[in-house]
Scaffold this motif. Structure first.
Motif, PDB file in Angstrom:
ATOM      1  N   ALA A  93       8.549   6.263 -55.998  1.00 34.96           N
ATOM      2  CA  ALA A  93       8.719   4.922 -56.159  1.00 34.96           C
ATOM      3  C   ALA A  93       7.616   4.532 -57.426  1.00 34.96           C
ATOM      4  CB  ALA A  93       7.859   4.163 -54.883  1.00 34.96           C
ATOM      5  N   ASP A  95       5.531   1.394 -59.146  1.00 35.72           N
ATOM      6  CA  ASP A  95       4.977   0.162 -58.616  1.00 35.72           C
ATOM      7  C   ASP A  95       3.574   0.049 -59.299  1.00 35.72           C
ATOM      8  OD1 ASP A  95       5.440  -2.374 -56.948  1.00 35.72           O
ATOM      9  OD2 ASP A  95       3.213  -1.850 -56.630  1.00 35.72           O
ATOM     10  N   SER A  96       3.347  -1.131 -59.834  1.00 41.50           N
ATOM     11  CA  SER A  96       1.900  -1.559 -60.296  1.00 41.50           C
ATOM     12  C   SER A  96       1.462  -0.470 -61.590  1.00 41.50           C
ATOM     13  CB  SER A  96       0.953  -1.478 -59.383  1.00 41.50           C
ATOM     14  OG  SER A  96       1.252  -2.447 -58.340  1.00 41.50           O
ATOM     15  N   PRO A 185      -1.600  -0.567 -54.310  1.00 44.19           N
ATOM     16  CA  PRO A 185      -0.320  -1.111 -54.015  1.00 44.19           C
ATOM     17  C   PRO A 185       0.796  -0.248 -54.446  1.00 44.19           C
ATOM     18  CG  PRO A 185      -1.193  -1.904 -56.069  1.00 44.19           C
ATOM     19  CD  PRO A 185      -2.268  -1.462 -55.433  1.00 44.19           C
ATOM     20  N   ARG A 188       1.224   1.630 -51.086  1.00 41.75           N
ATOM     21  CA  ARG A 188       1.986   0.967 -50.031  1.00 41.75           C
ATOM     22  C   ARG A 188       3.302   0.938 -50.400  1.00 41.75           C
ATOM     23  NH1 ARG A 188      -2.729  -2.509 -51.115  1.00 41.75           N
ATOM     24  NH2 ARG A 188      -1.565  -3.995 -52.276  1.00 41.75           N
ATOM     25  N   CYS A 189       3.773   0.716 -51.519  1.00 40.52           N
ATOM     26  CA  CYS A 189       4.962   0.272 -51.787  1.00 40.52           C
ATOM     27  C   CYS A 189       5.873   1.712 -51.524  1.00 40.52           C
ATOM     28  CB  CYS A 189       5.364   0.226 -53.268  1.00 40.52           C
ATOM     29  SG  CYS A 189       6.775  -0.014 -54.064  1.00 40.52           S
ATOM     30  N   ASN A 192       6.214   2.008 -47.820  1.00 46.15           N
ATOM     31  CA  ASN A 192       6.988   0.981 -47.340  1.00 46.15           C
ATOM     32  C   ASN A 192       8.613   1.403 -47.462  1.00 46.15           C
ATOM     33  OD1 ASN A 192       6.183  -1.081 -45.475  1.00 46.15           O
ATOM     34  ND2 ASN A 192       4.641  -1.475 -47.157  1.00 46.15           N
ATOM     35  N   GLN A 193       8.843   1.821 -48.816  1.00 40.85           N
ATOM     36  CA  GLN A 193      10.311   1.900 -49.123  1.00 40.85           C
ATOM     37  C   GLN A 193      10.961   3.373 -48.937  1.00 40.85           C
ATOM     38  OE1 GLN A 193      12.066  -0.043 -51.904  1.00 40.85           O
ATOM     39  NE2 GLN A 193      11.084  -1.500 -50.807  1.00 40.85           N
ATOM     40  N   SER A 331      12.648   4.284 -56.825  1.00 44.95           N
ATOM     41  CA  SER A 331      12.795   3.056 -56.403  1.00 44.95           C
ATOM     42  C   SER A 331      11.889   2.069 -57.526  1.00 44.95           C
ATOM     43  CB  SER A 331      11.947   2.736 -55.076  1.00 44.95           C
ATOM     44  OG  SER A 331      11.644   1.480 -54.729  1.00 44.95           O
ATOM     45  N   ALA A 333      11.026  -1.906 -59.184  1.00 47.66           N
ATOM     46  CA  ALA A 333      10.881  -3.141 -59.103  1.00 47.66           C
ATOM     47  C   ALA A 333      11.604  -3.790 -60.192  1.00 47.66           C
ATOM     48  CB  ALA A 333       9.310  -3.785 -58.906  1.00 47.66           C
ATOM     49  N   ARG A 347      13.477  -5.306 -55.619  1.00 48.02           N
ATOM     50  CA  ARG A 347      13.410  -3.970 -55.691  1.00 48.02           C
ATOM     51  C   ARG A 347      14.821  -3.226 -55.566  1.00 48.02           C
ATOM     52  NH1 ARG A 347       8.282  -1.761 -56.246  1.00 48.02           N
ATOM     53  NH2 ARG A 347       9.278   0.418 -56.477  1.00 48.02           N
TER      54      ARG A 347
END
Length: 500
Positions: A93, A95-96, A185, A188-189, A192-193, A331, A333, A347
């Motif tokens: 994933a 993210d950020s 984050p 967390r992403c 979660n994904q 994954s 965004a 996403r």
């Protein structure tokens, strides 16, 4: 009906083929009736031109030699002379500004994530400790719990021991709640994904443990080759497979299943009927509401908060192999919010198959984009759209265009080179599989769920058994395989046939 006892099996997915093969090996005479033109069921695959298309399999559980599940796959011929793709990560994933990869090497995962977020180190170390404990767990495949003697049950509980207790606790922890404990984050992403919304920490620990232990990989050729090997094994053992032969009714008399009636009017009398398709469809349509499921299975259909169904729109593209992300499942965004079934998706989860040489042709490989959707509501949305083929096609092509723009922005090398191939929606799964609310898999067991042992029996009706992943604690091809075996073991028990 002299000679070997006959079994009619409805559905030629993994569960139906598994049941057919095990039944043939134990002296029964079986016929599998499949409504579609090819076998496979939820294990969808097809050829588009000369290019194999993968419609379902991200990974396969049970590929490590010497494990009981691996032995089951080999008993049904699914893995004979098979090579495997072993991806470097289970899920990746972005993210950020950071990329989190659930690597095959657990120590590498820990070093990498602790570097991203040192303050999350204690929680990451705890998670890795849980995964290491879960590596010792072996999925029980010897026989169903309802057929075990008290001594066998005691031995099974002793064998799983502390690991089973740990996993039982983790199944009561929502993965979303666990993910919220991370400070960064990107972490967390990723948590979660990685699994569908509503999953538990126990499910992730078990899946990731199997992956890091080398028990999860992808067979070369994917679903298409694997299903063909199972069909070959079934036919080699004198089974009969009828394609494009939809069953219209399960025949009953005096509280027992007596055979099936096909859509073409043909009636076939058998000693047993095994329904390897959606349980709700079996009871509502094939049995015409004359009989109901066992209460524990009914609860799964009536408690969507505890046992939600998982639906999605799955978009298939051909893309240059050298433009694809390195990770098999990735994954990212997108600033383009994609509207689907009334909800926005910001996403995209993509699965690329360039790591399997059979899915690469003329420098291009299959790329799959999944857009998750809530079960019942999204099904109603697509069901209403399908009344108008034009409106349905317009929505499919709108989603494909939005996904294509998002992909080209994230992967500039794809610009102008993506080719949209086809799309699966909840209606695809409803039409092909008669699936409850167009689900692409069985129920998802959430932290609110109360686990129960299911038998596939219907109260008041003998000589009929349900089978398939709907009866397991988790969806998946391995669950369908084992449930098919369990079903034949129950029949052998009823018929006093020794299981060897």
């Amino acid at each position: 009906m002299g000679g070997p006892k006959r079994i009619a099996i409805i559905g030629a997915g993994v569960a139906g083929l598994s049941a057919g093969i095990y039944a043939q090996l134990h002296g029964f005479r079986t016929t599998i009736y499949e409504k579609n033109g090819v076998a496979g069921g939820a294990c969808m695959s097809w050829l588009q031109g000369n290019l194999p298309m993968e419609g379902s399999m991200r990974y396969l559980w049970g590929v490590r030699d010497g494990t009981p599940l691996y032995d089951c796959w080999n008993e049904v011929g699914a893995l004979r002379e098979t090579m495997f793709v072993n991806p470097d990560s289970f899920f990746t994933a972005e993210d950020s500004g950071e990329t989190v990869a659930l690597c095959q090497d657990l120590d590498t995962f820990l070093r990498h994530t602790e570097k991203i977020s040192p303050e999350d180190a204690p929680l990451l170390e705890r998670f890795c400790g849980l995964v290491r404990k879960a590596q010792a767990y072996e999925l029980p495949v010897d026989k169903p719990a309802d057929l075990r003697s008290p001594l066998e049950a005691l031995r099974a509980n002793t064998a799983s021991g502390e690991v089973a207790k740990v996993l039982a606790k983790l199944y009561t922890v929502s993965l979303a709640d666990f993910a919220q404990q991370f400070h960064h984050p990107a972490l967390r992403c990723a948590f979660n994904q990685v699994l569908p919304a509503g999953s538990t920490l126990g499910q992730l620990a078990l899946c990731y443990a199997a992956f890091t232990a080398g028990d999860v990989a992808v067979p070369i050729g994917g679903s298409h080759k694997m299903i063909q090997r199972m069909v070959d094994c079934y036919l080699e053992n004198d089974g009969e497979l009828q394609l494009q032969a939809p069953v219209q009714e399960i025949l009953t008399a005096n509280g027992a299943a007596r055979g099936v009636r096909l859509q073409n009017g043909e009636r076939l009398l058998t000693h047993w009927v095994v329904s390897a398709c959606d349980p709700a469809y079996t009871c509502r349509v094939l049995l015409q509401d004359r009989y109901s499921m066992e209460k524990k299975l009914q609860l799964r259909f009536s408690e969507p908060e505890a046992f939600p169904t998982f639906s999605l729109v799955r978009l298939f593209f051909s893309a240059p192999a050298d433009s694809l992300p390195l990770a098999r499942v990735f994954s990212f965004a997108t600033d383009l919010v994609i509207s689907a079934a009334g909800e926005g998706c910001s996403r995209l989860i993509v699965t690329q198959l360039s790591d399997d040489p059979l899915f690469v042709q003329k420098g291009c490989a299959e790329l799959i984009v999944d857009i998750p959707m809530p079960g019942k509501r999204s099904f109603r949305y697509w069901e209403k759209l399908s009344v108008s083929p034009r409106a349905y096609d317009e929505e499919v092509h709108r989603l494909a265009a939005d996904a294509e723009r998002a992909l080209e922005k994230r992967f500039p090398d794809m610009k102008g080179k993506l080719q949209f191939l086809t799309c699966h929606t909840p209606m695809t799964y409803a039409r092909r599989l008669n699936a409850f609310h167009g689900s692409c898999a069985a129920f998802l067991e959430t932290a609110k769920a109360r686990p129960a042992q299911l038998t596939g029996r219907l109260p008041g009706l003998s000589h009929l058994l349900l089978t398939g992943q709907w009866l397991g604690r988790s969806a998946g091809l391995h669950t369908a395989l084992v449930q098919g075996k369990y079903t034949v073991q129950r029949i052998c028990h009823e018929e006093r046939i020794l299981w060897d």
